[in-house]
Design a protein around this motif. Structure first.
Motif, PDB file in Angstrom:
ATOM      1  N   LEU A  56      42.941  -2.629   6.746  1.00 24.63           N
ATOM      2  CA  LEU A  56      42.605  -2.404   5.338  1.00 24.63           C
ATOM      3  C   LEU A  56      42.550  -3.749   4.642  1.00 24.63           C
ATOM      4  O   LEU A  56      43.382  -4.628   4.911  1.00 24.63           O
ATOM      5  CB  LEU A  56      43.639  -1.497   4.674  1.00 24.63           C
ATOM      6  N   ALA A  57      41.572  -3.940   3.746  1.00 22.93           N
ATOM      7  CA  ALA A  57      41.453  -5.208   3.027  1.00 22.93           C
ATOM      8  C   ALA A  57      41.468  -4.990   1.523  1.00 22.93           C
ATOM      9  O   ALA A  57      40.787  -4.099   1.007  1.00 22.93           O
ATOM     10  CB  ALA A  57      40.163  -5.938   3.422  1.00 22.93           C
ATOM     11  N   PHE A  58      42.259  -5.803   0.837  1.00 23.37           N
ATOM     12  CA  PHE A  58      42.190  -5.878  -0.621  1.00 23.37           C
ATOM     13  C   PHE A  58      41.044  -6.835  -0.948  1.00 23.37           C
ATOM     14  O   PHE A  58      41.123  -8.038  -0.673  1.00 23.37           O
ATOM     15  CB  PHE A  58      43.509  -6.389  -1.198  1.00 23.37           C
ATOM     16  N   THR A  59      39.970  -6.309  -1.484  1.00 24.72           N
ATOM     17  CA  THR A  59      38.740  -7.070  -1.674  1.00 24.72           C
ATOM     18  C   THR A  59      38.179  -6.858  -3.059  1.00 24.72           C
ATOM     19  O   THR A  59      38.373  -5.795  -3.665  1.00 24.72           O
ATOM     20  CB  THR A  59      37.689  -6.649  -0.624  1.00 24.72           C
ATOM     21  N   ASN A  60      37.466  -7.866  -3.573  1.00 23.65           N
ATOM     22  CA  ASN A  60      36.822  -7.663  -4.874  1.00 23.65           C
ATOM     23  C   ASN A  60      35.570  -6.800  -4.751  1.00 23.65           C
ATOM     24  O   ASN A  60      34.984  -6.400  -5.760  1.00 23.65           O
ATOM     25  CB  ASN A  60      36.507  -9.004  -5.553  1.00 23.65           C
ATOM     26  N   GLY A  61      35.140  -6.526  -3.535  1.00 19.68           N
ATOM     27  CA  GLY A  61      34.057  -5.577  -3.299  1.00 19.68           C
ATOM     28  C   GLY A  61      32.650  -6.128  -3.441  1.00 19.68           C
ATOM     29  O   GLY A  61      31.691  -5.473  -3.038  1.00 19.68           O
ATOM     30  N   THR A  62      32.516  -7.319  -3.972  1.00 19.54           N
ATOM     31  CA  THR A  62      31.182  -7.839  -4.266  1.00 19.54           C
ATOM     32  C   THR A  62      30.417  -8.273  -3.018  1.00 19.54           C
ATOM     33  O   THR A  62      29.203  -8.488  -3.085  1.00 19.54           O
ATOM     34  CB  THR A  62      31.267  -9.033  -5.242  1.00 19.54           C
ATOM     35  N   LEU A  63      31.106  -8.424  -1.895  1.00 20.80           N
ATOM     36  CA  LEU A  63      30.439  -8.834  -0.653  1.00 20.80           C
ATOM     37  C   LEU A  63      30.145  -7.657   0.277  1.00 20.80           C
ATOM     38  O   LEU A  63      29.689  -7.844   1.400  1.00 20.80           O
ATOM     39  CB  LEU A  63      31.299  -9.880   0.078  1.00 20.80           C
ATOM     40  N   ILE A  64      30.411  -6.448  -0.202  1.00 25.27           N
ATOM     41  CA  ILE A  64      30.089  -5.253   0.578  1.00 25.27           C
ATOM     42  C   ILE A  64      28.613  -4.929   0.375  1.00 25.27           C
ATOM     43  O   ILE A  64      28.189  -4.565  -0.726  1.00 25.27           O
ATOM     44  CB  ILE A  64      30.961  -4.060   0.161  1.00 25.27           C
ATOM     45  N   ASP A  65      27.833  -5.092   1.415  1.00 23.55           N
ATOM     46  CA  ASP A  65      26.410  -4.775   1.365  1.00 23.55           C
ATOM     47  C   ASP A  65      26.069  -3.780   2.466  1.00 23.55           C
ATOM     48  O   ASP A  65      26.950  -3.326   3.210  1.00 23.55           O
ATOM     49  CB  ASP A  65      25.558  -6.049   1.485  1.00 23.55           C
ATOM     50  N   GLU A  66      24.772  -3.430   2.591  1.00 28.06           N
ATOM     51  CA  GLU A  66      24.364  -2.429   3.565  1.00 28.06           C
ATOM     52  C   GLU A  66      24.701  -2.852   4.997  1.00 28.06           C
ATOM     53  O   GLU A  66      25.159  -2.040   5.809  1.00 28.06           O
ATOM     54  CB  GLU A  66      22.857  -2.150   3.446  1.00 28.06           C
ATOM     55  N   GLU A  67      24.469  -4.128   5.305  1.00 28.84           N
ATOM     56  CA  GLU A  67      24.732  -4.597   6.668  1.00 28.84           C
ATOM     57  C   GLU A  67      26.212  -4.489   7.020  1.00 28.84           C
ATOM     58  O   GLU A  67      26.571  -4.041   8.114  1.00 28.84           O
ATOM     59  CB  GLU A  67      24.273  -6.052   6.810  1.00 28.84           C
ATOM     60  N   PHE A  68      27.077  -4.898   6.072  1.00 24.58           N
ATOM     61  CA  PHE A  68      28.512  -4.815   6.345  1.00 24.58           C
ATOM     62  C   PHE A  68      28.967  -3.369   6.443  1.00 24.58           C
ATOM     63  O   PHE A  68      29.804  -3.029   7.301  1.00 24.58           O
ATOM     64  CB  PHE A  68      29.307  -5.547   5.261  1.00 24.58           C
ATOM     65  N   ALA A  69      28.428  -2.504   5.597  1.00 23.36           N
ATOM     66  CA  ALA A  69      28.791  -1.086   5.660  1.00 23.36           C
ATOM     67  C   ALA A  69      28.382  -0.481   7.000  1.00 23.36           C
ATOM     68  O   ALA A  69      29.107   0.341   7.571  1.00 23.36           O
ATOM     69  CB  ALA A  69      28.141  -0.328   4.508  1.00 23.36           C
ATOM     70  N   ASP A  70      27.240  -0.884   7.515  1.00 20.44           N
ATOM     71  CA  ASP A  70      26.825  -0.409   8.833  1.00 20.44           C
ATOM     72  C   ASP A  70      27.788  -0.896   9.919  1.00 20.44           C
ATOM     73  O   ASP A  70      28.078  -0.168  10.881  1.00 20.44           O
ATOM     74  CB  ASP A  70      25.403  -0.880   9.141  1.00 20.44           C
ATOM     75  N   ASP A  71      28.280  -2.131   9.769  1.00 20.37           N
ATOM     76  CA  ASP A  71      29.278  -2.641  10.714  1.00 20.37           C
ATOM     77  C   ASP A  71      30.574  -1.832  10.620  1.00 20.37           C
ATOM     78  O   ASP A  71      31.212  -1.535  11.637  1.00 20.37           O
ATOM     79  CB  ASP A  71      29.573  -4.118  10.431  1.00 20.37           C
ATOM     80  N   MET A  72      30.969  -1.468   9.394  1.00 21.15           N
ATOM     81  CA  MET A  72      32.150  -0.632   9.207  1.00 21.15           C
ATOM     82  C   MET A  72      31.973   0.711   9.910  1.00 21.15           C
ATOM     83  O   MET A  72      32.896   1.225  10.556  1.00 21.15           O
ATOM     84  CB  MET A  72      32.411  -0.399   7.712  1.00 21.15           C
ATOM     85  N   LEU A  73      30.791   1.267   9.782  1.00 26.29           N
ATOM     86  CA  LEU A  73      30.509   2.552  10.408  1.00 26.29           C
ATOM     87  C   LEU A  73      30.556   2.438  11.925  1.00 26.29           C
ATOM     88  O   LEU A  73      30.960   3.379  12.627  1.00 26.29           O
ATOM     89  CB  LEU A  73      29.137   3.053   9.948  1.00 26.29           C
ATOM     90  N   ARG A  74      30.194   1.278  12.435  1.00 26.19           N
ATOM     91  CA  ARG A  74      30.206   1.061  13.884  1.00 26.19           C
ATOM     92  C   ARG A  74      31.630   0.922  14.414  1.00 26.19           C
ATOM     93  O   ARG A  74      31.990   1.559  15.411  1.00 26.19           O
ATOM     94  CB  ARG A  74      29.381  -0.189  14.231  1.00 26.19           C
ATOM     95  N   VAL A  75      32.475   0.101  13.756  1.00 29.64           N
ATOM     96  CA  VAL A  75      33.828  -0.118  14.296  1.00 29.64           C
ATOM     97  C   VAL A  75      34.786   1.006  13.926  1.00 29.64           C
ATOM     98  O   VAL A  75      35.755   1.277  14.633  1.00 29.64           O
ATOM     99  CB  VAL A  75      34.400  -1.477  13.836  1.00 29.64           C
TER     100      VAL A  75
END
Length: 447
Positions: A184-203
């Motif tokens: 789990l990451a405490f993040t400001n959320g501004t770097l979450i884009d489609e590519e990263f979300a797809d990586d999240m879905l993969r792992v």
């Protein structure tokens, strides 16, 4: 993998398959089975809470729990259940006593670590802004921490910073390699884009806790213009892929009325958040302003508000300080967690920037056995009133004693802060909170 672990995994997979076929009907049956397997009365209150959530269709807990089957990707849900329930809870619980006998202490449940001090924002009162892009833990550093941690039974890992997603490729690689752990990451959320979300879905084993300070004006005032809209974009991307996420809120004297409003709680739920982690502002850093610290009355109001909405709102909430009563005081110093900063310094807590150990010089067992951590744990709880759990915010003299006794050094590389000066910034708030907290505590204990 030993036979016992393999049997546990096989049993979990069968139980989950059974649950997934009809969660409404089968979850109560599974809970009853698990309850028989856990004779330790320490978990009895938790089982009762689950039973209430499962059996009362109109309760917020019921709505939240079963929304995991409507709002979350099926494979992500299965991995989260396995990693969190089987690994981070059962396996950790099983190894605790053997660790205590072998090592002389019980190992923590989670480790919070900073992949980097870099951040793309410059929030008011944030110590990370002082470091810029100076400090980073390499992938090998992060990997070593997780490898060592899992040998101690730790399967839950948190990231902070800086902005941890400035290192998103390494984080995804870590999640991929350690598929049996939850991150789990405490993040400001501004770097979450489609590519990263797809990586999240993969792992499938990474969950963001997005930091917000209220609605648009409050968030942008502390985090910069346009931040709020970028957060909304991130939540939209995550919802489209059925990825679970939550929020992280720092309540201050300036935003507490917004953060504690029903409108704000409803907004978080409408965004799709499954949880919210509340923190109160701490004046950490030599030049950190103190006027953002909440008053005793504001802190008490947040205590009432969060507990009140737990009875009516389908969102899981944690109040880092005011929930001390549920964990019997402070959880830091390796009791349940500790912090490793981007320089590799091991600190008792993310808000306690003092250390006598570094991961480049000591392994995790040596760190947890260091004078600072031993001294910290030996004094827990720091107050018999668990609404005053913190050795800095609530009992600043305790932190002064620990740091001076162990000769721990300041880890603030931008401007090292004398512990007496840091504690002095909290003394007035601690003194004013004490009678208010004692009043709440006494009423609670006598209820």
């Amino acid at each position: 993998m030993d036979i016992r672990t393999k049997s546990l995994e096989v049993g979990f997979d069968k139980a989950y398959e059974y649950l997934d076929r009809n969660p409404e009907e089968n979850l109560p049956k599974l809970l009853a089975m698990v309850r028989k397997m856990m004779p330790d009365k320490e978990y009895e209150s938790k089982f009762r809470l689950f039973e209430m959530a499962i059996n009362d269709e109109n309760s917020p807990g019921h709505k939240l729990l079963f929304s995991l089957w409507t709002d979350v990707d099926a494979d992500v849900r299965k991995v989260a259940f396995r990693n969190f329930i089987m690994n981070a809870f059962f396996r950790w619980s099983q190894i605790q006593k053997s660790n205590e006998n072998a090592l002389g202490f019980m190992t923590p449940w989670t480790i919070l670590m900073d992949p980097t001090s870099a951040c793309n924002l410059h929030c008011t009162g944030c110590w990370a802004a002082e470091y810029g892009n100076k400090l980073n833990l390499s992938f090998d550093d992060l990997d070593s921490i997780v490898e060592q941690g899992k040998k101690l039974g730790i399967y839950m890992y948190l990231f902070s910073g800086g902005e941890p997603l400035a290192r998103k490729k390494d984080i995804i690689a870590l999640c991929s390699k350690h598929s049996d752990a939850e991150f789990l990451a405490f993040t400001n959320g501004t770097l979450i884009d489609e590519e990263f979300a797809d990586d999240m879905l993969r792992v499938k084993n990474f969950i963001p806790a997005i930091s917000v300070e209220g609605f648009e004006s409050a968030t942008d005032a502390r985090r910069g213009d346009g931040t709020y809209r970028r957060v909304l974009k991130a939540t939209s991307i995550l919802r489209e892929r059925k990825l679970p996420f939550g929020f992280s809120c720092c309540y201050t004297s300036a935003n507490v009325s917004c953060i504690g409003s029903e409108e704000y709680f409803d907004w978080m739920i409408d965004c799709g958040a499954k949880f919210c982690w509340f923190f109160t502002y701490m004046p950490v850093g030599k030049d950190a302003p103190t006027d953002l610290m909440v008053s005793a009355e504001q802190r008490a109001e947040m205590y009432r508000v969060i507990r009140g909405f737990r009875k009516t709102k389908p969102i899981f909430t944690i109040d880092f300080w005011n929930d001390g009563e549920y964990v019997k005081g402070c959880i830091a110093g390796g009791r349940y967690y500790f912090h490793i900063n981007a320089n590799g310094d091991a600190e008792p807590c993310a808000f306690i920037h003092y250390s006598d150990s570094n991961i480049h010089e000591k392994n995790l067992v040596e760190i947890l056995s260091s004078p600072l951590f031993v001294s910290y744990r030996s004094r827990q709880p720091f107050n018999c009133n668990h609404l005053r759990p913190c050795p800095l915010l609530d009992n600043p003299d305790r932190l002064v004693t620990i740091v001076n006794e162990t000769k721990a050094g300041s880890t603030d590389l931008a401007a090292p802060e004398n512990v007496e000066d840091l504690a002095g910034k909290c003394t007035d708030k601690a003194e004013k909170w004490a009678p208010v907290a004692d009043g709440i505590w006494n009423r609670t204990m006598n209820a």
